[in-house]
Design a protein around this motif. Structure first.
Motif, mmCIF file in Angstrom:
data_model
loop_
_atom_site.group_PDB
_atom_site.id
_atom_site.type_symbol
_atom_site.label_atom_id
_atom_site.label_comp_id
_atom_site.label_asym_id
_atom_site.label_seq_id
_atom_site.Cartn_x
_atom_site.Cartn_y
_atom_site.Cartn_z
ATOM 1 N N ALA A 1 -7.324 7.782 11.105
ATOM 2 C CA ALA A 1 -8.534 8.106 10.403
ATOM 3 C C ALA A 1 -9.057 9.665 10.868
ATOM 4 C CB ALA A 1 -9.605 7.079 10.495
ATOM 5 N N ARG A 2 -8.884 9.785 12.265
ATOM 6 C CA ARG A 2 -9.395 11.035 12.978
ATOM 7 C C ARG A 2 -8.442 12.189 12.492
ATOM 8 N NH1 ARG A 2 -13.477 10.284 16.061
ATOM 9 N NH2 ARG A 2 -14.217 8.259 16.825
ATOM 10 N N PHE A 3 -7.258 11.885 12.421
ATOM 11 C CA PHE A 3 -6.079 12.921 11.832
ATOM 12 C C PHE A 3 -6.661 13.464 10.702
ATOM 13 C CE2 PHE A 3 -2.396 14.045 9.510
ATOM 14 C CZ PHE A 3 -2.242 15.115 9.999
ATOM 15 N N LEU A 4 -6.995 12.553 9.980
ATOM 16 C CA LEU A 4 -7.253 12.738 8.311
ATOM 17 C C LEU A 4 -8.489 13.423 8.045
ATOM 18 C CD1 LEU A 4 -5.829 9.694 6.615
ATOM 19 C CD2 LEU A 4 -4.680 11.823 6.687
ATOM 20 N N GLY A 5 -9.328 13.511 9.348
ATOM 21 C CA GLY A 5 -10.726 14.420 9.153
ATOM 22 C C GLY A 5 -11.767 13.556 8.684
ATOM 23 N N LEU A 6 -11.617 12.268 8.667
ATOM 24 C CA LEU A 6 -12.825 11.425 8.044
ATOM 25 C C LEU A 6 -13.936 11.363 8.855
ATOM 26 C CD1 LEU A 6 -10.718 8.134 6.837
ATOM 27 C CD2 LEU A 6 -11.056 10.370 5.824
ATOM 28 N N PRO A 7 -15.278 11.246 8.064
ATOM 29 C CA PRO A 7 -16.399 11.267 8.782
ATOM 30 C C PRO A 7 -16.578 10.783 10.050
ATOM 31 C CG PRO A 7 -16.762 11.125 6.439
ATOM 32 C CD PRO A 7 -15.346 10.736 6.684
ATOM 33 N N GLU A 8 -17.546 11.162 10.885
ATOM 34 C CA GLU A 8 -17.361 10.720 12.343
ATOM 35 C C GLU A 8 -18.044 9.263 12.274
ATOM 36 O OE1 GLU A 8 -17.140 9.686 16.221
ATOM 37 O OE2 GLU A 8 -16.159 10.974 15.240
ATOM 38 N N ARG A 9 -18.973 8.919 11.264
ATOM 39 C CA ARG A 9 -19.683 7.829 10.869
ATOM 40 C C ARG A 9 -18.639 6.680 10.881
ATOM 41 N NH1 ARG A 9 -25.046 6.919 7.510
ATOM 42 N NH2 ARG A 9 -25.451 4.516 7.907
ATOM 43 N N VAL A 10 -17.507 7.073 10.096
ATOM 44 C CA VAL A 10 -16.642 5.989 9.626
ATOM 45 C C VAL A 10 -15.760 5.943 10.707
ATOM 46 C CG1 VAL A 10 -14.440 5.706 8.229
ATOM 47 C CG2 VAL A 10 -16.747 6.727 7.256
ATOM 48 N N CYS A 11 -15.297 7.028 11.468
ATOM 49 C CA CYS A 11 -14.305 6.751 12.536
ATOM 50 C C CYS A 11 -14.627 6.049 13.900
ATOM 51 C CB CYS A 11 -13.700 8.490 12.982
ATOM 52 S SG CYS A 11 -12.767 9.195 11.898
ATOM 53 N N ALA A 12 -15.991 5.968 13.747
ATOM 54 C CA ALA A 12 -16.861 5.517 15.014
ATOM 55 C C ALA A 12 -17.272 4.029 14.600
ATOM 56 C CB ALA A 12 -18.057 6.125 15.407
ATOM 57 N N ALA A 13 -16.890 3.447 13.517
ATOM 58 C CA ALA A 13 -17.156 2.006 13.224
ATOM 59 C C ALA A 13 -16.552 0.996 13.918
ATOM 60 C CB ALA A 13 -16.726 1.936 11.711
ATOM 61 N N ILE A 14 -17.281 0.134 14.437
ATOM 62 C CA ILE A 14 -16.942 -0.971 15.390
ATOM 63 C C ILE A 14 -16.279 -2.091 14.443
ATOM 64 C CG2 ILE A 14 -17.513 -2.777 17.025
ATOM 65 C CD1 ILE A 14 -19.766 -0.856 17.922
ATOM 66 N N PRO A 15 -15.047 -2.633 14.609
ATOM 67 C CA PRO A 15 -14.575 -3.753 13.742
ATOM 68 C C PRO A 15 -15.332 -4.601 13.804
ATOM 69 C CG PRO A 15 -12.853 -2.751 15.322
ATOM 70 C CD PRO A 15 -14.154 -1.912 15.863
ATOM 71 N N THR A 16 -15.691 -5.188 12.564
ATOM 72 C CA THR A 16 -16.557 -6.476 12.387
ATOM 73 C C THR A 16 -15.983 -7.362 11.305
ATOM 74 O OG1 THR A 16 -18.040 -5.516 10.877
ATOM 75 C CG2 THR A 16 -18.764 -5.518 13.176
#
Length: 329
Positions: free
Chosen positions: A231-246
């Motif tokens: 996700a980080r390599f693909l440049g997705l928004p930080e808010r998405v990349c920082a999401a905690i798994p629930t």
């Protein structure tokens, strides 16, 4: 044998993203004979990486996304999903599935089972299911954790009947969502993307004929740690990349490790890799800073979940013989 280190989960994300995109193009056009792909996005890391890889493969104009909230969904999940859709430039439709779930009896059946364990449960209460025992080498058992309208926390053991009914009722959520995915797939002549990561796929952490149903699963070979890296390599928004798994399934926030896995996802990734590569439990224990006994218990928990969820991976069992030459190719 390679010394066990966290770096064993490192991969070349550029190479892997290109490989997945190429395979998605081949599958969509030559094997599924479809015009594009449908992906249900929750704002979580797995569906986010999956839809981004679909866009990398086919372009945004041939990817259709669905956001499918219900009563217990976090508002932040839908917000993240919308941010992602805007970032990728894809078509997106939001459908509240709560009315359908209410009509089919999802919430009623769930609440009936909760009240058998906690008679005072009612309007304004929130709850989740928590698993315990696996890391200590015990049989997994479940308990109900609930918070009253006055913020009092209550815990109750869950009997098997109550647990099964709650899970059966909440599984409606994944199956209703999948119905909508296939409606749009049929409407558009698209294929449906499944979004489990390797840990979920291996351990049967999905609903059969729900989120387990799909035409192609692009990240089922990637450990969750690698999905975050992708996700980080693909440049997705930080808010998405920082999401905690629930699980985003119950009214109280619930981590996947609370509900299903013996350890947090990063540790579970390493444990699964280690078991797959015949790493002694003692070596895993040293890296995770747990006891040898606990590490062996984690290995056994993985083996146990593989055994008990094997049926979820199986195609329907044919009672009689069918000549494959008579089947369409």
């Amino acid at each position: 044998m390679t010394k066990l280190e966290w770096s064993v989960l490192d991969i070349d994300y550029q190479q892997e993203a290109d490989r997945i995109a190429k395979r998605l193009r081949e599958v969509t056009a030559r094997e599924l004979h479809k015009r594009g792909l449908v992906v249900a996005i929750s704002g979580g890391i797995d569906s986010s990486a999956s839809v981004a890889l679909a866009v990398r493969a086919l372009g945004p104009e041939r990817v259709f996304a669905l956001i499918l909230p219900e009563r217990d969904s976090s508002d932040d999940s839908a917000a993240r999903a919308n941010i992602l859709a805007s970032h990728l430039g894809i078509r997106v439709e939001t459908v509240d599935i709560a009315p359908a779930l209410a009509a089919i009896g999802c919430y009623k059946a769930r609440d009936e089972a909760v009240r058998r364990a906690l008679p005072e449960y009612g309007e304004g209460w929130r709850f989740k299911i928590v698993i315990e025992g696996g890391i200590d080498g015990q049989i997994n058992r479940f308990k109900l954790v609930a918070v009253s309208p006055t913020d009092e926390q209550v815990e109750r053991p869950l009997g098997l009947s109550e647990y099964l009914q709650i899970v059966a009722a909440t599984n409606f959520k994944q199956r209703i969502r999948k119905n909508l995915e296939y409606f749009h797939a049929d409407r558009l002549n698209y294929g449906v993307v499944g979004t489990p990561n390797r840990l979920e796929y291996d351990q049967g952490f999905f609903v059969k004929n729900g989120d387990g149903a799909a035409d192609v699963k692009p990240i089922a070979h990637l450990y969750k740690t690698q999905v975050y890296g992708m996700a980080r390599f693909l440049g997705l928004p930080e808010r998405v990349c920082a999401a905690i798994p629930t699980t985003d399934t119950y009214s109280l926030e619930q981590g996947q490790d609370e509900f299903y896995f013996a350890l947090p996802y990063r540790s579970m990734d390493l444990a699964l890799w280690s078991l797959n590569h015949d790493v002694p439990a003692a070596e895993l224990a040293g890296v995770l800073e747990i006891s040898d006994t606990q590490a062996e218990a984690v290995y056994e928990d993985i083996r146990s979940k593989r055994r008990t969820t094997r049926y979820m991976h199986r195609a329907p069992i044919l009672v009689g013989e069918v000549n494959e030459l008579d089947l369409p190719h």
